[in-house]
Design a protein around this motif. Structure first.
Motif, PDB file in Angstrom:
ATOM      1  N   UNK A  46      30.763   8.911   6.410  1.00  0.00           N
ATOM      2  CA  UNK A  46      32.048   9.101   7.078  1.00  0.00           C
ATOM      3  C   UNK A  46      32.931   7.856   7.016  1.00  0.00           C
ATOM      4  N   UNK A  47      32.460   6.767   6.389  1.00  0.00           N
ATOM      5  CA  UNK A  47      33.303   5.582   6.234  1.00  0.00           C
ATOM      6  C   UNK A  47      34.417   5.889   5.245  1.00  0.00           C
ATOM      7  N   UNK A  48      35.554   5.197   5.409  1.00  0.00           N
ATOM      8  CA  UNK A  48      36.673   5.393   4.485  1.00  0.00           C
ATOM      9  C   UNK A  48      36.309   4.840   3.100  1.00  0.00           C
ATOM     10  N   UNK A  49      36.810   5.480   2.058  1.00  0.00           N
ATOM     11  CA  UNK A  49      36.608   5.066   0.660  1.00  0.00           C
ATOM     12  C   UNK A  49      35.148   4.863   0.299  1.00  0.00           C
ATOM     13  N   UNK A  88      21.371   9.990  11.274  1.00  0.00           N
ATOM     14  CA  UNK A  88      22.468   9.252  11.934  1.00  0.00           C
ATOM     15  C   UNK A  88      23.020   8.188  10.977  1.00  0.00           C
ATOM     16  N   UNK A  89      22.090   7.474  10.312  1.00  0.00           N
ATOM     17  CA  UNK A  89      22.525   6.426   9.380  1.00  0.00           C
ATOM     18  C   UNK A  89      23.361   7.042   8.251  1.00  0.00           C
ATOM     19  N   UNK A  90      22.824   8.113   7.644  1.00  0.00           N
ATOM     20  CA  UNK A  90      23.533   8.729   6.518  1.00  0.00           C
ATOM     21  C   UNK A  90      24.908   9.251   6.972  1.00  0.00           C
ATOM     22  N   UNK A  91      24.944   9.846   8.175  1.00  0.00           N
ATOM     23  CA  UNK A  91      26.223  10.353   8.677  1.00  0.00           C
ATOM     24  C   UNK A  91      27.209   9.206   8.838  1.00  0.00           C
TER      25      UNK A  91
END
Ligand SMILES: Nc1nc2c(c(=O)[nH]1)N[C@H]1C(S)=C(S)[C@@H](COP(=O)(O)O)O[C@H]1N2
Ligand SMILES: [Mo]
Length: 535
Positions: free
Chosen positions: A128-131, A121-124
């Motif tokens: 998926x954050x921008x930039x 969950x953390x890695x996902x």
């Protein structure tokens, strides 16, 4: 061996229950969670700051915030909404860690699955954050593995200590019926783990502060003089009522609203703005291009759509920047375009009507605020400032992308979450003194506050006491129609409880609406009412 006294025995009972195997397993879970976060924080100092687990999880949570919850958070916590979010996350993580610790102790394989799920969950949420680059997942991955190892070590101690029947047979074979671990050594191991985590996390923070020189670069940035200076501010813009907000908001007091849990740190030399979409000519601008452009300076009051009636999510500053009009001239928008979607490095976006960016209201790509480079939290190195529109559809901070498009084709960040697609600022009068529920002495009382109707201007503010006749307040000088305007009213106060109401009229002759509306979806409205007690 000395027999414990009966009193001691009685004391021990509740004590033992408190620190029973379940509680100790929960504690092991908490220590392991601390290791996950601390290791990721330390290693994260060498990666993008917005990619550490807490920041990424919190940001993801914010992105899923429905409009009513954002409204609630800002109404309840104001600009402390981020602190509130972190507090909520801390409690959630603590509970989850306890559960995972207990599960791991009872059924190790299930515990591992739980920890790996959390890690996933953390890695996902990180990637998926921008930039954010895929490699930014490394701190979270290493953190998860480290947490798992620590969990195994601590849980093993518990197994040894409790001779738990589920203890894996290889372990049981290694130390037959020997309670190798005592409660004390378990607490010592947990304590050392938590302390080491605290040190690692703090070290990570310090290290990333040292590694990032954006704040220093900002300090030493020399702003060019504008080609067109700001119009002189007339005498008497400040309300004569003591205690009213300063007409010009100092940078440190300027309200801050954004979805950024960790303020983006962009090097001005690395900054680039891409202007594309429905344009004849795609344009790329560097920070140097902005410094070399014909800059303008002007006072503009910003307002947040989440500002409740009487709220303080508004501010007035002198901005220095390049007219967006000039940028659009280079790009030459095609027929049919009616909107510019501006996007921040962190993924926030705003939809601004194209014509608003082209007319004479001087919408700008701002690089300066009150004579300084933009503060980091207000968008360094470049943000948009658009007179007349709420920030959520115009004031993109850390802006890196302008897409010329159509309202029909694209939705901005808050519009996707149930807020309006456009956001002209509503006419508003705010009562600042006396404060709500204040006790004031009888006699002459100065009432005062600030009103705004950016791009239209304020021509009248009226005050009403206890539902009586509306009386005109004295308006302070007007600097321009895109700045707020202050007012004051001398009141002969008689003892007892009183209600003060205020309302404004803009230069189009329109009276501020009495109709109460919540901030969602396009801004609060209604007349503010303040209760005071005159003694
Ligand atoms: N990148 C980014 N820009 C943003 C936002 C945001 O969440 N992210 N919030 C907007 C909103 S809702 C407002 S009201 C203004 C606030 O600007 P300030 O924080 O400088 O007062 O910024 C706008 N620009
Ligand atoms: Mo806002």
């Amino acid at each position: 061996m000395k027999q414990p006294s009966p009193i001691k025995q009685r004391e021990q009972k509740p004590n033992r229950r408190l620190a029973g195997p379940t509680a100790l397993a929960a504690l092991a879970g908490v220590a392991a969670a601390a290791v996950v976060l601390a290791v990721a924080e330390l290693i994260g100092a060498f990666f993008t700051a917005r990619a550490t687990p807490l920041i990424a999880l919190g940001s993801t949570f914010i992105d899923f915030t429905p409009p009513w919850m954002k409204d609630f958070a800002i109404a309840t916590f104001g600009t402390n909404d981020k602190a509130a979010l972190f507090a909520g996350m801390a409690v959630t993580i603590l509970l989850l860690a306890c559960v995972l610790g207990i599960v791991a102790y009872r059924k190790w394989a299930l515990g591992v699955a739980g920890v790996l799920l959390m890690g996933a969950v953390i890695v996902a949420s990180v990637v998926t954050r921008a930039s954010v680059k895929p490699l930014d997942a490394i701190p979270s991955l290493i953190g998860t593995v480290a947490g798992l190892i620590v969990l195994r070590l601590l849980v093993t101690r518990l197994w040894r200590m409790q001779q738990w029947p589920d203890m894996p047979s290889d372990l049981a074979a290694k130390d037959p019926e020997r309670p190798a671990t005592t409660r004390r050594t378990f607490f010592a191991a947990t304590g050392v783990t938590v302390a080491a985590s605290a040190i690692a996390a703090t070290g990570g923070r310090l290290l990333s502060a040292v590694r990032s020189n954006v704040a220093q670069a900002r300090e030493s940035l020399q702003l060019p003089a504008p080609a067109k200076a700001a119009a002189a501010v007339p005498e008497g813009v400040q309300s004569t009522a003591p205690g009213v907000t300063p007409w010009l908001t100092p940078n440190k007091d300027f309200y801050r609203i954004d979805t950024a849990l960790s303020v983006p740190e962009i090097n001005a030399q690395d900054w680039e703005l891409r202007v594309h979409g429905l344009v004849e000519q795609e344009v790329r601008l560097t920070f140097q291009d902005l410094l070399d452009a014909k800059l303008i300076e002007s006072h503009v009051s910003l307002t947040c759509v989440s500002n409740p009636v009487g709220g303080n999510l508004a501010g007035n500053a002198k901005w220095l920047g390049m007219p967006i009009r000039d940028v659009l001239k280079m790009a030459r928008p095609k027929d049919g375009a009616d909107m510019v979607l501006s996007t921040s490095v962190d993924g926030f976006s705003a939809s601004t009507p194209l014509e608003v960016l082209q007319d004479d209201r001087d919408a700008m790509l701002a690089i300066g605020m009150n004579g300084e480079a933009l503060p980091l939290e207000h968008g360094y190195p470049v943000r948009m400032v658009v007179p007349g529109l709420y920030g959520f559809v115009s004031a993109t901070k850390w802006v890196v992308d302008l897409e010329v498009t159509r309202f029909a084709d694209s939705k901005a960040y808050w519009t996707q979450r149930g807020w309006a697609e456009r956001g002209p600022i509503k006419t508003m009068a705010r009562v600042e003194v006396p404060k709500s529920f204040a006790k004031v002495p009888a006699g002459r009382v100065a009432i005062g506050g600030t009103a705004w109707a950016q791009t239209r201007g304020i021509t009248k503010v009226e005050v009403q006491i206890d539902g009586g006749p509306w009386m005109e307040a004295a308006l302070s000088a007007e600097a321009s129609v895109v700045t707020w305007r202050q007012w004051s009213f001398d009141w002969e106060a008689t003892p007892g409880p009183h209600y003060i109401k205020a309302r404004a009229t803009d230069a189009t002759g329109e009276l501020q609406t009495e109709k109460r509306a919540d901030p969602v979806p396009d801004g609060a409205s209604g007349w503010q009412s303040v209760m005071v007690t005159v003694e």
